[in-house]
Design a protein around this motif. Structure first.
Motif, PDB file in Angstrom:
ATOM      1  N   GLN A 110      52.574  39.941  37.318  1.00  0.00           N
ATOM      2  CA  GLN A 110      51.473  40.622  38.012  1.00  0.00           C
ATOM      3  C   GLN A 110      50.233  39.733  38.073  1.00  0.00           C
ATOM      4  OE1 GLN A 110      49.712  44.005  35.968  1.00  0.00           O
ATOM      5  NE2 GLN A 110      49.768  45.170  37.880  1.00  0.00           N
ATOM      6  N   SER A 130      50.247  39.377  42.196  1.00  0.00           N
ATOM      7  CA  SER A 130      49.850  40.716  42.637  1.00  0.00           C
ATOM      8  C   SER A 130      49.240  40.733  44.038  1.00  0.00           C
ATOM      9  CB  SER A 130      48.899  41.361  41.635  1.00  0.00           C
ATOM     10  OG  SER A 130      47.701  40.609  41.538  1.00  0.00           O
ATOM     11  N   ALA A 131      48.650  39.633  44.474  1.00  0.00           N
ATOM     12  CA  ALA A 131      48.054  39.592  45.806  1.00  0.00           C
ATOM     13  C   ALA A 131      49.071  39.290  46.896  1.00  0.00           C
ATOM     14  CB  ALA A 131      46.940  38.554  45.843  1.00  0.00           C
ATOM     15  N   ILE A 132      50.257  38.784  46.518  1.00  0.00           N
ATOM     16  CA  ILE A 132      51.226  38.391  47.549  1.00  0.00           C
ATOM     17  C   ILE A 132      52.552  39.135  47.470  1.00  0.00           C
ATOM     18  CG2 ILE A 132      50.237  36.090  47.855  1.00  0.00           C
ATOM     19  CD1 ILE A 132      52.566  35.017  46.121  1.00  0.00           C
ATOM     20  N   ILE A 171      52.958  45.335  50.587  1.00  0.00           N
ATOM     21  CA  ILE A 171      53.153  43.944  50.983  1.00  0.00           C
ATOM     22  C   ILE A 171      54.625  43.758  51.348  1.00  0.00           C
ATOM     23  CG2 ILE A 171      52.925  41.568  50.145  1.00  0.00           C
ATOM     24  CD1 ILE A 171      50.763  42.640  48.200  1.00  0.00           C
ATOM     25  N   ASP A 210      54.566  42.960  45.868  1.00  0.00           N
ATOM     26  CA  ASP A 210      54.609  44.189  45.088  1.00  0.00           C
ATOM     27  C   ASP A 210      55.583  43.983  43.938  1.00  0.00           C
ATOM     28  OD1 ASP A 210      52.919  45.768  46.769  1.00  0.00           O
ATOM     29  OD2 ASP A 210      54.584  46.022  48.154  1.00  0.00           O
TER      30      ASP A 210
END
Length: 89
Positions: free
Chosen positions: A26, A30-32, A2, A34
């Motif tokens: 996290q 975590s989706a947007i 990312i 690192d």
């Protein structure tokens, strides 16, 4: 990978609080982003083992020699550890 990151710089004395914080972060990002944990002040074998554990937790681990860390923060040797100054960087 990312294009955003949350970066930690830690030494042996601050590893546990850094990991606890990273685990909390996290759950949120975590989706947007690192999560990268830079290790400094660890003996070589210990640093490699800690990096392996960190990667097993789902983070990226980078070993930083003290000279790299001090170059990054224009380190002037004082009572303040390199890792503390690197956190500001």
């Amino acid at each position: 990978m990312i294009d955003r990151a949350v970066v930690y710089v830690t030494d042996p004395g601050f590893l546990v609080p850094s990991l606890v914080s990273a685990l909390e972060v996290q759950q949120q990002v975590s989706a947007i982003a690192d999560i990268i944990i830079c290790l400094t002040g660890f003996p070589d074998a210990e640093g490699e083992r800690v990096a392996e554990i960190i990667e097993n937790l789902g983070f990226s681990a980078k070993l930083m020699s003290d000279s790299v860390a001090s170059d990054a923060v224009h380190f002037n040797k004082t009572h303040v550890p390199i890792s503390t100054l690197a956190r500001f960087f």
